[in-house]
Design a protein around this motif. Structure first.
Motif, PDB file in Angstrom:
ATOM      1  N   THR A  86       0.836  -1.208   0.000  1.00 17.31           N
ATOM      2  CA  THR A  86       0.000   0.000   0.000  1.00 17.31           C
ATOM      3  C   THR A  86       0.866   1.250   0.000  1.00 17.31           C
ATOM      4  O   THR A  86       0.495   2.274  -0.597  1.00 17.31           O
ATOM      5  N   LYS A  87       2.019   1.201   0.667  1.00 22.68           N
ATOM      6  CA  LYS A  87       2.937   2.347   0.710  1.00 22.68           C
ATOM      7  C   LYS A  87       3.431   2.679  -0.689  1.00 22.68           C
ATOM      8  O   LYS A  87       3.493   3.856  -1.086  1.00 22.68           O
ATOM      9  N   GLN A  88       3.802   1.652  -1.455  1.00 27.41           N
ATOM     10  CA  GLN A  88       4.263   1.882  -2.819  1.00 27.41           C
ATOM     11  C   GLN A  88       3.164   2.505  -3.682  1.00 27.41           C
ATOM     12  O   GLN A  88       3.404   3.458  -4.434  1.00 27.41           O
ATOM     13  N   ILE A  89       1.973   1.955  -3.582  1.00 27.69           N
ATOM     14  CA  ILE A  89       0.858   2.435  -4.409  1.00 27.69           C
ATOM     15  C   ILE A  89       0.511   3.871  -4.048  1.00 27.69           C
ATOM     16  O   ILE A  89       0.271   4.718  -4.921  1.00 27.69           O
ATOM     17  N   MET A  90       0.511   4.180  -2.754  1.00 33.03           N
ATOM     18  CA  MET A  90       0.207   5.544  -2.313  1.00 33.03           C
ATOM     19  C   MET A  90       1.259   6.522  -2.827  1.00 33.03           C
ATOM     20  O   MET A  90       0.954   7.669  -3.163  1.00 33.03           O
ATOM     21  N   ALA A  91       2.518   6.065  -2.919  1.00 34.48           N
ATOM     22  CA  ALA A  91       3.572   6.928  -3.446  1.00 34.48           C
ATOM     23  C   ALA A  91       3.274   7.318  -4.892  1.00 34.48           C
ATOM     24  O   ALA A  91       3.504   8.461  -5.299  1.00 34.48           O
ATOM     25  N   ALA A  92       2.763   6.362  -5.687  1.00 33.66           N
ATOM     26  CA  ALA A  92       2.418   6.658  -7.082  1.00 33.66           C
ATOM     27  C   ALA A  92       1.289   7.672  -7.151  1.00 33.66           C
ATOM     28  O   ALA A  92       1.317   8.617  -7.956  1.00 33.66           O
ATOM     29  N   ILE A  93       0.275   7.487  -6.312  1.00 33.08           N
ATOM     30  CA  ILE A  93      -0.865   8.414  -6.311  1.00 33.08           C
ATOM     31  C   ILE A  93      -0.413   9.826  -5.922  1.00 33.08           C
ATOM     32  O   ILE A  93      -0.757  10.815  -6.577  1.00 33.08           O
ATOM     33  N   LYS A  94       0.403   9.927  -4.873  1.00 38.45           N
ATOM     34  CA  LYS A  94       0.818  11.255  -4.400  1.00 38.45           C
ATOM     35  C   LYS A  94       1.810  11.921  -5.347  1.00 38.45           C
ATOM     36  O   LYS A  94       1.931  13.140  -5.366  1.00 38.45           O
ATOM     37  N   THR A  95       2.505  11.105  -6.153  1.00 42.12           N
ATOM     38  CA  THR A  95       3.449  11.666  -7.121  1.00 42.12           C
ATOM     39  C   THR A  95       2.731  12.263  -8.324  1.00 42.12           C
ATOM     40  O   THR A  95       3.120  13.312  -8.830  1.00 42.12           O
ATOM     41  N   LYS A  96       1.643  11.615  -8.782  1.00 43.60           N
ATOM     42  CA  LYS A  96       1.026  12.028 -10.039  1.00 43.60           C
ATOM     43  C   LYS A  96      -0.422  12.492  -9.951  1.00 43.60           C
ATOM     44  O   LYS A  96      -0.905  13.180 -10.858  1.00 43.60           O
ATOM     45  N   SER A  97      -1.152  12.158  -8.919  1.00 41.18           N
ATOM     46  CA  SER A  97      -2.594  12.406  -8.936  1.00 41.18           C
ATOM     47  C   SER A  97      -2.954  13.842  -8.555  1.00 41.18           C
ATOM     48  O   SER A  97      -2.355  14.433  -7.638  1.00 41.18           O
ATOM     49  N   ASP A  98      -3.927  14.372  -9.266  1.00 38.81           N
ATOM     50  CA  ASP A  98      -4.535  15.655  -8.926  1.00 38.81           C
ATOM     51  C   ASP A  98      -5.866  15.356  -8.234  1.00 38.81           C
ATOM     52  O   ASP A  98      -6.716  14.649  -8.793  1.00 38.81           O
ATOM     53  N   LYS A  99      -6.044  15.896  -7.038  1.00 40.54           N
ATOM     54  CA  LYS A  99      -7.235  15.561  -6.263  1.00 40.54           C
ATOM     55  C   LYS A  99      -8.521  15.955  -6.978  1.00 40.54           C
ATOM     56  O   LYS A  99      -9.527  15.241  -6.922  1.00 40.54           O
ATOM     57  N   GLU A 100      -8.492  17.063  -7.671  1.00 41.98           N
ATOM     58  CA  GLU A 100      -9.720  17.548  -8.309  1.00 41.98           C
ATOM     59  C   GLU A 100     -10.053  16.763  -9.576  1.00 41.98           C
ATOM     60  O   GLU A 100     -11.198  16.358  -9.773  1.00 41.98           O
ATOM     61  N   ARG A 101      -9.052  16.534 -10.438  1.00 47.87           N
ATOM     62  CA  ARG A 101      -9.323  15.829 -11.698  1.00 47.87           C
ATOM     63  C   ARG A 101      -9.594  14.345 -11.458  1.00 47.87           C
ATOM     64  O   ARG A 101     -10.359  13.728 -12.159  1.00 47.87           O
ATOM     65  N   GLY A 102      -8.911  13.729 -10.482  1.00 47.30           N
ATOM     66  CA  GLY A 102      -9.183  12.343 -10.140  1.00 47.30           C
ATOM     67  C   GLY A 102      -8.208  11.346 -10.747  1.00 47.30           C
ATOM     68  O   GLY A 102      -7.410  11.684 -11.625  1.00 47.30           O
ATOM     69  N   THR A 103      -8.308  10.115 -10.271  1.00 46.27           N
ATOM     70  CA  THR A 103      -7.381   9.041 -10.661  1.00 46.27           C
ATOM     71  C   THR A 103      -8.142   7.751 -10.926  1.00 46.27           C
ATOM     72  O   THR A 103      -9.037   7.384 -10.172  1.00 46.27           O
ATOM     73  N   ILE A 104      -7.745   7.087 -12.012  1.00 50.38           N
ATOM     74  CA  ILE A 104      -8.236   5.732 -12.280  1.00 50.38           C
ATOM     75  C   ILE A 104      -7.083   4.762 -12.040  1.00 50.38           C
ATOM     76  O   ILE A 104      -5.979   4.947 -12.561  1.00 50.38           O
ATOM     77  N   ILE A 105      -7.340   3.757 -11.221  1.00 51.45           N
ATOM     78  CA  ILE A 105      -6.371   2.688 -10.992  1.00 51.45           C
ATOM     79  C   ILE A 105      -6.824   1.468 -11.788  1.00 51.45           C
ATOM     80  O   ILE A 105      -7.930   0.972 -11.600  1.00 51.45           O
ATOM     81  N   VAL A 106      -5.968   1.015 -12.691  1.00 48.75           N
ATOM     82  CA  VAL A 106      -6.260  -0.188 -13.465  1.00 48.75           C
ATOM     83  C   VAL A 106      -5.502  -1.347 -12.833  1.00 48.75           C
ATOM     84  O   VAL A 106      -4.283  -1.276 -12.647  1.00 48.75           O
ATOM     85  N   VAL A 107      -6.203  -2.387 -12.491  1.00 43.59           N
ATOM     86  CA  VAL A 107      -5.572  -3.510 -11.807  1.00 43.59           C
ATOM     87  C   VAL A 107      -6.115  -4.827 -12.357  1.00 43.59           C
ATOM     88  O   VAL A 107      -7.283  -4.943 -12.706  1.00 43.59           O
ATOM     89  N   LYS A 108      -5.228  -5.801 -12.485  1.00 43.33           N
ATOM     90  CA  LYS A 108      -5.640  -7.131 -12.935  1.00 43.33           C
ATOM     91  C   LYS A 108      -6.354  -7.850 -11.800  1.00 43.33           C
ATOM     92  O   LYS A 108      -6.054  -7.637 -10.617  1.00 43.33           O
TER      93      LYS A 108
END
Length: 595
Positions: A86-108
């Protein structure tokens, strides 16, 4: 055969090493080594929805290879076949995600990935991020009854979801997070993938005694990308039979347990993706593609055909077939059309994991009837006024070819030791091609009384069927022989001997430095030709050829691949003669002996 891998340093994190290798080869991405996050620093996620994916390592180019323009903004890698933390995944979100525009996580759709990415999605929401998950589950090998709780696994269709959503996130910036995630769900809903492999995968640095590798005459259908077992089929079926069986599971409504995507076989438009699971050569992958196309149950030609390694499992020697039903997408409640999907698949990207060349749509529409006839088809047959006994010549030729085919295993054995192992097969290919033509080619049969026309046709067959150095040497020599035979006044032993001599010395020798003593087929050919030219005695010529061939056991290799082989190998089994010389001697003896 026991799988082998390169030996890495004992304490090395090989996942980080491969990510650094990706970084070194791709100037458009950055790496957070401690979290195993690859991200695109150039994508403006303040004006577009962020697209993040990830999962266990071992499936490259997924996931890091799909980070780039019009594709993923970031990817997270776990350990081999293990979900990132979860720490790794959160690092990706905090590095690239904009809170207002939003994020899609694609996962198998694997339990570990769903739990870890799902937990992060909820944590991110509690911190003010707007997050949606798109779960890819395209495998049709897993039936509903077999896995009610978990559902289908995510396979090569993941690459299509990445590509479509990545380009859509840039193209349709006015679409909100729900609208874009709906597109991802719709694409996934209409994906069907099935894999087949000749064996399981093996992991670098890991000796897993519990892995049950597939038998030598088995193929495994529905094998998962983490070595999850499929259904073993024995004996290994013909490729066309296997592909038909795969399509039956992919599109047939008969298997209710595995029928996930409806297909109108007559009318539906679709995309076809052929994925290398890791250990299939490019040569075989494209051959497999042709067999897949030849056995398509859908009547329309696919709108797009993609062939590459998209989602792999290290060195597993297999492939998978993925179908995306475009016609069904037109019926989905989404803000995108099937034409939009094709546009997004066509959108250029610098992400190295999407390897298919991007073509303008108009070129895809013109992709039919592009196989054309050769301008050589209507070439005039070379003929002469010379005449021979057609029946006798044919019987001698057939005998020569059969003698060679009988010797093929021995020639292959010698070449396995002293070369690259293909000499026997190459000669057999030429022999079988000529034998087939004698049975099926009426024009060839009708011209057997003309030695010039016959040798000219044999030359064509040799050129078409024999590759490698030996194929080139035979073709050049026979071409020169046609020229000099045509200049002959008769077909006496002396005249034919003269033509063969000039074909060698004035023809073939202009294109190769190989001579007697170089440990090649010339050690058989030159003594035969020179002796026949000098004496006109066929028996003495055969004797000279035999002696020359035998002498190659004691010679240093000066030409070809054998010149790179340790000469100690030649001394095995009392001395190894040159395979090419042995093959030519078999032809000479077979042609000259009484039938």
């Amino acid at each position: 055969m026991t799988p082998k891998h390169w030996q890495y340093n004992k304490d090395e994190d090989i996942v980080v090493s491969q990510l650094r290798g990706l970084l070194a080869s791709n100037p458009y991405v950055n790496l957070i080594p401690s979290e195993k996050v690859i991200y695109n620093p150039h994508s403006d996620t303040s004006s577009k929805i962020t697209l993040i994916s990830g999962g266990g390592a071992g499936h490259e180019p997924l996931h890091g290879g799909f980070v780039g323009e019009n594709l993923l903004d970031a990817a997270v890698s776990g350990a081999i076949f293990a979900s990132p933390s979860t720490k790794q995944i959160m690092a990706a979100i905090k590095t690239k995600s904009d809170k207002e525009r939003g994020t899609i996580i694609v996962v198998k759709n694997y339990t570990g990935d769903i739990l870890h990415f799902g937990l992060v999605a909820e944590r991110a929401k509690s911190e003010g991020y707007n997050v949606e998950m798109v779960v890819v589950s395209d495998d049709v090998a897993v039936g509903r009854e077999q896995n009610k709780m978990v559902g289908r696994r995510g396979l090569a269709g993941t690459a299509i979801v990445h590509k479509v959503l990545g380009a859509a996130s840039v193209d349709k910036k006015d679409v909100d997070l729900k609208g874009l995630s709906a597109l991802g769900h719709a694409v996934n809903k209409n994906l069907a993938t099935l894999a087949a492999s000749l064996d399981r995968t093996s992991v670098p640095g890991v000796v897993d005694e519990e892995v049950e590798f597939t038998g030598p005459d088995e193929v495994e259908l529905g094998l998962g990308i983490h070595n999850e077992p499929g259904t073993k089929i024995k004996p290994n079926p013909n490729l066309d039979e296997l592909i038909k069986k795969m399509f039956n599971q992919l599109v047939s409504p008969d298997d209710k347990d595995r029928h996930y995507v409806d297909f109108d076989l007559e009318n539906d438009d679709y995309v076809l993706l052929i994925n290398n699971i890791g250990g299939t050569s490019s040569f075989e992958l494209f051959a497999i593609t042709q067999h897949v196309l030849a056995n398509l149950p859908l009547k329309k030609h696919p709108k797009r055909v993609y062939v590459s390694d998209f989602v792999t499992s290290f060195n597993a020697p297999g492939f998978s077939i993925t179908l995306l039903n475009l016609s069904n997408l037109e019926k989905e409640d989404i803000q995108f059309s099937a034409d939009d999907i094709l546009k997004y698949l066509d959108t250029p990207t610098n992400a190295p994991g999407w390897k298919p060349k991007v073509y303008d749509e108009k070129h895809w529409e013109k992709n039919k009837n592009r196989e054309v006839e050769s301008p050589m088809k209507n070439e005039t047959v070379t003929t002469s006024d010379l005449k021979i006994d057609a029946g006798k010549f044919e019987s001698q030729l057939v005998n020569a070819l059969k003698v060679l085919l009988k010797e093929e295993p021995k020639i292959t054995h010698y070449d396995t030791i002293a070369g690259d192992g293909d000499c026997g097969h190459t000669l057999a290919n030429g022999s079988n091609s000529i034998l087939k033509a004698l049975k099926e080619d009426k024009e060839f049969k009708s011209n057997l009384s003309d030695p010039v026309a016959t040798v000219a046709r044999i030359t064509e067959l040799v050129e078409d069927s024999m590759g490698g150095t030996s194929g080139g040497l035979y073709s050049i020599y026979l071409t020169a022989l046609v020229k000099h035979l045509k200049e002959s006044k008769d077909v006496s032993v002396q005249s034919v001997g003269d033509a063969m001599y000039h074909a060698l010395h004035d023809g073939l020798f202009k294109y190769t430095r190989a001579r007697v003593g170089g440990r090649t087929l010339i050690d058989t050919l030159q003594p035969f030709v020179d002796t026949l030219h000098e004496t006109g005695d066929l028996d003495k010529a055969v004797e000279s050829a035999t002696k020359g061939c035998e002498e190659t056991k004691n010679l240093h290799a000066s030409f070809g691949r054998a010149s790179y082989v340790n000469e100690d190998e030649f001394k095995a089994e009392g001395g190894i003669p040159d395979p090419g010389a042995v093959g030519l001697l078999a032809l000479i003896k077979g042609f000259t002996e009484k039938v």
